[in-house]
Design an enzyme around this catalytic site. Sequence first.
Site, mmCIF file in Angstrom:
data_model
loop_
_atom_site.group_PDB
_atom_site.id
_atom_site.type_symbol
_atom_site.label_atom_id
_atom_site.label_comp_id
_atom_site.label_asym_id
_atom_site.label_seq_id
_atom_site.Cartn_x
_atom_site.Cartn_y
_atom_site.Cartn_z
ATOM 1 N N LYS A 59 7.958 13.197 6.588
ATOM 2 C CA LYS A 59 7.503 14.546 6.235
ATOM 3 C C LYS A 59 6.950 15.258 7.483
ATOM 4 O O LYS A 59 6.741 14.626 8.524
ATOM 5 C CB LYS A 59 6.438 14.430 5.138
ATOM 6 N N TYR A 99 11.537 18.208 -5.757
ATOM 7 C CA TYR A 99 10.294 17.924 -6.485
ATOM 8 C C TYR A 99 10.278 18.629 -7.851
ATOM 9 O O TYR A 99 9.243 19.139 -8.268
ATOM 10 C CB TYR A 99 9.090 18.357 -5.644
ATOM 11 N N PHE A 107 -1.123 21.015 -7.589
ATOM 12 C CA PHE A 107 -0.967 20.889 -6.136
ATOM 13 C C PHE A 107 0.414 21.331 -5.634
ATOM 14 O O PHE A 107 0.681 21.339 -4.434
ATOM 15 C CB PHE A 107 -1.251 19.447 -5.671
ATOM 16 N N ARG A 135 10.050 1.342 -1.526
ATOM 17 C CA ARG A 135 8.818 1.835 -2.169
ATOM 18 C C ARG A 135 7.643 0.919 -1.804
ATOM 19 O O ARG A 135 6.545 1.382 -1.522
ATOM 20 C CB ARG A 135 8.977 1.890 -3.688
ATOM 21 N N THR A 141 1.328 6.250 -3.516
ATOM 22 C CA THR A 141 1.346 7.691 -3.202
ATOM 23 C C THR A 141 0.061 8.116 -2.501
ATOM 24 O O THR A 141 0.098 8.839 -1.498
ATOM 25 C CB THR A 141 1.510 8.503 -4.510
ATOM 26 N N ARG A 152 2.196 4.197 4.498
ATOM 27 C CA ARG A 152 1.093 5.086 4.119
ATOM 28 C C ARG A 152 -0.259 4.402 4.348
ATOM 29 O O ARG A 152 -1.226 5.045 4.752
ATOM 30 C CB ARG A 152 1.252 5.523 2.655
ATOM 31 N N ASN A 162 0.867 12.213 3.378
ATOM 32 C CA ASN A 162 1.147 10.767 3.306
ATOM 33 C C ASN A 162 2.425 10.337 4.044
ATOM 34 O O ASN A 162 3.024 9.306 3.740
ATOM 35 C CB ASN A 162 1.117 10.284 1.852
ATOM 36 N N HIS A 165 8.471 10.078 2.442
ATOM 37 C CA HIS A 165 8.992 10.112 1.076
ATOM 38 C C HIS A 165 9.955 8.942 0.915
ATOM 39 O O HIS A 165 10.710 8.620 1.829
ATOM 40 C CB HIS A 165 9.751 11.416 0.805
ATOM 41 N N GLU A 176 18.819 12.458 -5.120
ATOM 42 C CA GLU A 176 18.244 12.988 -3.885
ATOM 43 C C GLU A 176 19.230 12.916 -2.711
ATOM 44 O O GLU A 176 19.301 13.834 -1.898
ATOM 45 C CB GLU A 176 16.955 12.232 -3.543
#
Length: 200
Positions: A59, A99, A107, A135, A141, A152, A162, A165, A176
Amino acid sequence: MIIFQRCSLKRILQHAQCYLRSLENSKSLARAFPSVLLHGHRNTSSVPGIAERTLIAVKPDGVQRRLVGKVIQRFEQKGFKLVGLKMLQVSEDLLSQHYRELRTKPFYPSLVHYMTSGPVVVMVWEGHNVVQTSRAMVGQTNPAEARPGTVRGDFSIHVSRNVVHASDSLEGAQREIQLWFQGQELLTWTCCNHTNTYEE
Ligand code: DAT
Ligand code: MG
């Protein structure tokens, strides 16, 4: 003489039938091949799910903090195969599709602002159980809950920054990948150390 001619004619007909049958077989093979190429999932191994793919993105905070190399290194050293990679400035449209489940969250506006604030580096990684494993490698998260050793957990503090993704399911990954990549941007290639990663 007539008997001989009949015999050889019969043999010629048999050969012709045999040739036509083999032609039909190769036609059905040719029909099956393009879909294999299209999906880019040529599974040449006996290991199930070896061609599973997931979407990983560094990100804007991760790019700004020069963490792209560290994220890539973790996936490379794990043994996964990089099959797609690009850097881009994300549009709000793409992000709202990415998203889509979060559009109603309080948020969401600040998430869109942050995700479109600078370039992201988006990748597709391939390998056995890559969705679930990545993951685990990325961590919870909320970085406050992410364990040390995860991306993270090691590189971030707050949920709104964070770093990475990672797709959260097989279906999510497929959706995705199609959203972020064109088919021809993903490569199917053979790793030279394949037999040191998987048992055939
Ligand atoms: P994940 O990225 O682990 O799949 P998610 O899909 O629930 O998590 O949320 C997507 C991103 O939205 C997440 O990486 C960071 C942001 N986010 C989630 N919950 C948040 C919150 N409570 N406050 C701020 N940002 C949040
Ligand atoms: Mg998610």
